[in-house]
Write a protein that holds these residues in place. Structure first.
Motif, PDB file in Angstrom:
ATOM      1  N   SER A   1       0.824  -1.204   0.000  1.00  0.00           N
ATOM      2  CA  SER A   1       0.000   0.000   0.000  1.00  0.00           C
ATOM      3  C   SER A   1       0.858   1.253   0.000  1.00  0.00           C
ATOM      4  N   ALA A   2       2.035   1.179   0.638  1.00  0.00           N
ATOM      5  CA  ALA A   2       2.929   2.334   0.655  1.00  0.00           C
ATOM      6  C   ALA A   2       3.471   2.638  -0.731  1.00  0.00           C
ATOM      7  N   LEU A   3       3.562   1.617  -1.593  1.00  0.00           N
ATOM      8  CA  LEU A   3       4.063   1.818  -2.950  1.00  0.00           C
ATOM      9  C   LEU A   3       2.956   2.126  -3.944  1.00  0.00           C
ATOM     10  N   VAL A   4       1.756   1.618  -3.706  1.00  0.00           N
ATOM     11  CA  VAL A   4       0.667   1.813  -4.659  1.00  0.00           C
ATOM     12  C   VAL A   4       0.314   3.284  -4.785  1.00  0.00           C
ATOM     13  N   ARG A   5       0.195   3.994  -3.658  1.00  0.00           N
ATOM     14  CA  ARG A   5      -0.210   5.399  -3.698  1.00  0.00           C
ATOM     15  C   ARG A   5       0.722   6.245  -4.554  1.00  0.00           C
ATOM     16  N   PRO A   6       2.031   6.262  -4.299  1.00  0.00           N
ATOM     17  CA  PRO A   6       2.889   7.095  -5.145  1.00  0.00           C
ATOM     18  C   PRO A   6       2.979   6.620  -6.581  1.00  0.00           C
ATOM     19  N   LEU A   7       2.895   5.307  -6.808  1.00  0.00           N
ATOM     20  CA  LEU A   7       2.969   4.810  -8.182  1.00  0.00           C
ATOM     21  C   LEU A   7       1.740   5.213  -8.993  1.00  0.00           C
ATOM     22  N   VAL A   8       0.578   5.279  -8.350  1.00  0.00           N
ATOM     23  CA  VAL A   8      -0.627   5.752  -9.040  1.00  0.00           C
ATOM     24  C   VAL A   8      -0.441   7.197  -9.480  1.00  0.00           C
ATOM     25  N   TRP A   9       0.098   8.035  -8.591  1.00  0.00           N
ATOM     26  CA  TRP A   9       0.355   9.422  -8.949  1.00  0.00           C
ATOM     27  C   TRP A   9       1.396   9.515 -10.061  1.00  0.00           C
TER      28      TRP A   9
ATOM     29  N   PRO B   1      10.310  13.670  -5.840  1.00  0.00           N
ATOM     30  CA  PRO B   1      10.615  14.011  -4.437  1.00  0.00           C
ATOM     31  C   PRO B   1       9.370  14.155  -3.579  1.00  0.00           C
ATOM     32  N   GLY B   2       8.316  14.734  -4.136  1.00  0.00           N
ATOM     33  CA  GLY B   2       7.074  14.860  -3.377  1.00  0.00           C
ATOM     34  C   GLY B   2       6.457  13.516  -3.057  1.00  0.00           C
ATOM     35  N   LEU B   3       6.571  12.567  -3.976  1.00  0.00           N
ATOM     36  CA  LEU B   3       6.024  11.238  -3.723  1.00  0.00           C
ATOM     37  C   LEU B   3       6.883  10.478  -2.712  1.00  0.00           C
ATOM     38  N   CYS B   4       8.188  10.734  -2.706  1.00  0.00           N
ATOM     39  CA  CYS B   4       9.031  10.156  -1.653  1.00  0.00           C
ATOM     40  C   CYS B   4       8.591  10.676  -0.285  1.00  0.00           C
ATOM     41  N   ALA B   5       8.332  11.984  -0.217  1.00  0.00           N
ATOM     42  CA  ALA B   5       7.864  12.566   1.038  1.00  0.00           C
ATOM     43  C   ALA B   5       6.479  12.035   1.408  1.00  0.00           C
ATOM     44  N   MET B   6       5.653  11.739   0.403  1.00  0.00           N
ATOM     45  CA  MET B   6       4.332  11.154   0.660  1.00  0.00           C
ATOM     46  C   MET B   6       4.475   9.813   1.380  1.00  0.00           C
ATOM     47  N   ILE B   7       5.438   9.011   0.959  1.00  0.00           N
ATOM     48  CA  ILE B   7       5.662   7.718   1.613  1.00  0.00           C
ATOM     49  C   ILE B   7       6.048   7.937   3.070  1.00  0.00           C
ATOM     50  N   LEU B   8       6.924   8.918   3.320  1.00  0.00           N
ATOM     51  CA  LEU B   8       7.317   9.217   4.694  1.00  0.00           C
ATOM     52  C   LEU B   8       6.119   9.667   5.520  1.00  0.00           C
ATOM     53  N   LEU B   9       5.262  10.488   4.924  1.00  0.00           N
ATOM     54  CA  LEU B   9       4.101  11.010   5.631  1.00  0.00           C
ATOM     55  C   LEU B   9       3.123   9.904   5.988  1.00  0.00           C
ATOM     56  N   PHE B  10       2.763   9.087   5.017  1.00  0.00           N
ATOM     57  CA  PHE B  10       1.794   8.025   5.275  1.00  0.00           C
ATOM     58  C   PHE B  10       2.360   6.985   6.235  1.00  0.00           C
TER      59      PHE B  10
ATOM     60  N   ILE C   1      12.143   2.226   8.419  1.00  0.00           N
ATOM     61  CA  ILE C   1      11.223   1.489   7.552  1.00  0.00           C
ATOM     62  C   ILE C   1      10.761   2.370   6.400  1.00  0.00           C
ATOM     63  N   SER C   2      10.499   3.640   6.679  1.00  0.00           N
ATOM     64  CA  SER C   2      10.078   4.563   5.633  1.00  0.00           C
ATOM     65  C   SER C   2      11.157   4.715   4.566  1.00  0.00           C
ATOM     66  N   VAL C   3      12.401   4.808   4.996  1.00  0.00           N
ATOM     67  CA  VAL C   3      13.509   4.960   4.050  1.00  0.00           C
ATOM     68  C   VAL C   3      13.589   3.754   3.117  1.00  0.00           C
ATOM     69  N   LEU C   4      13.423   2.559   3.662  1.00  0.00           N
ATOM     70  CA  LEU C   4      13.436   1.357   2.818  1.00  0.00           C
ATOM     71  C   LEU C   4      12.316   1.407   1.780  1.00  0.00           C
ATOM     72  N   GLN C   5      11.149   1.864   2.182  1.00  0.00           N
ATOM     73  CA  GLN C   5      10.025   1.959   1.258  1.00  0.00           C
ATOM     74  C   GLN C   5      10.298   2.988   0.171  1.00  0.00           C
ATOM     75  N   VAL C   6      10.929   4.100   0.537  1.00  0.00           N
ATOM     76  CA  VAL C   6      11.249   5.128  -0.455  1.00  0.00           C
ATOM     77  C   VAL C   6      12.236   4.593  -1.494  1.00  0.00           C
ATOM     78  N   TYR C   7      13.249   3.877  -1.039  1.00  0.00           N
ATOM     79  CA  TYR C   7      14.225   3.344  -1.992  1.00  0.00           C
ATOM     80  C   TYR C   7      13.587   2.290  -2.897  1.00  0.00           C
ATOM     81  N   ALA C   8      12.635   1.534  -2.368  1.00  0.00           N
ATOM     82  CA  ALA C   8      11.911   0.593  -3.233  1.00  0.00           C
ATOM     83  C   ALA C   8      11.129   1.348  -4.300  1.00  0.00           C
ATOM     84  N   PHE C   9      10.499   2.453  -3.909  1.00  0.00           N
ATOM     85  CA  PHE C   9       9.767   3.278  -4.874  1.00  0.00           C
ATOM     86  C   PHE C   9      10.707   3.873  -5.923  1.00  0.00           C
ATOM     87  N   LEU C  10      11.860   4.383  -5.490  1.00  0.00           N
ATOM     88  CA  LEU C  10      12.814   4.948  -6.441  1.00  0.00           C
ATOM     89  C   LEU C  10      13.320   3.884  -7.412  1.00  0.00           C
TER      90      LEU C  10
END
Length: 262
Positions: free
Chosen positions: A27-35, A67-76, A118-127
């Protein structure tokens, strides 16, 4: 050594919880990938981006919003971690943890460290997924952004702690999360530059400029291009300290709301 053992135990517990909650990772990856893959295609023509720092040339809209979507992952993820904190408190495990002889602020800080890691790991997966679609950053930017991501995770996690200290019921916290997340995200530079906001409404521009989430986004944006943004760093550090102090106060049974909750 006792403090480090407690830190390692709390971080390890959160990582184990994260590993067993695969849907949380997805779910942490779906939101930014949709955007990134859907909304950006529709907004590309309407929200063309000019040459602004740290960019040296025109860029695609997809590149701008990364960058905004990376921050979105941190926020959520910060809000999600605080939601689990409310659950732990209601189930009694959080109260058991806070009876430790270690300082309460250190235990809460350990939770922040775990949530940020944990958030950082999710961001790197998104990148990494974004790179598969041809949206890449400068090579050293992936390294330079690490401190910015961790600091942003600390700030947003501390904000989540503040909210969780004031809300006792899971149902209420979910509503408060939406009340905080969406205004912070949309009133920021995550999806559009601030100069575009100024053209439409000076008031909204000012709100975006004082939004701490905006400065998290800009800190990440500059770091991804190996640039340093002193103003953004100062704002993020200041917000981190303020949110952390309020959260530590809120979880102090002698002064905060935890006293009235039992």
């Amino acid at each position: 050594m006792t403090w480090l053992v407690a830190l390692r135990a709390i971080v390890g517990r959160e990582f184990l919880r994260f590993v067993h909650q695969r849907e949380r990772f997805l779910s942490a990856l779906v939101r930014p990938l949709v955007w990134l893959l859907i909304f950006a295609a529709g907004f590309r023509a309407a929200l063309g981006v000019s040459i602004i720092p740290p960019y040296q040339t025109y860029i695609t809209y997809e590149t701008y919003i990364v960058p905004g979507l990376c921050a979105m992952i941190l926020l959520f993820n910060g809000m999600q971690s605080s939601l689990s904190l409310v659950y732990d408190r209601n189930m009694g495990s959080m109260r058991l943890l806070l009876t430790s002889p270690l300082p309460r602020w250190w235990l809460l800080f350990s939770r922040l460290v775990a949530s940020s890691a944990i958030s950082v790991l999710q961001v790197y997966a998104f990148l990494g997924i974004a790179a598969l679609f041809g949206i890449t950053m400068p090579g050293w930017g992936y390294v330079a952004v690490l401190p910015a991501l961790f600091l942003g995770g600390i700030m947003l996690g501390a904000l989540g702690l503040v909210l969780s200290s004031f809300v006792s019921q899971l149902e209420n916290f979910a509503g408060v999360m939406n009340f905080v997340i969406f205004p912070m995200f949309f009133l920021s530079s995550a999806l559009y530059p601030l100069w575009k906001m100024r053209e439409s409404s000076p008031l909204l521009h000012d709100l975006c400029a004082i939004n701490p989430f905006t400065h998290v986004v800009e800190l990440i944006r500059f770091a991804l291009y190996t640039r340093f943004n002193a103003e953004a760093l100062l704002w993020v550090l200041l917000a981190s300290v303020v949110f952390s102090l309020v959260a530590f106060w809120g979880y102090d049974p002698a002064r905060g709301l935890m006293k009235r909750k039992g």
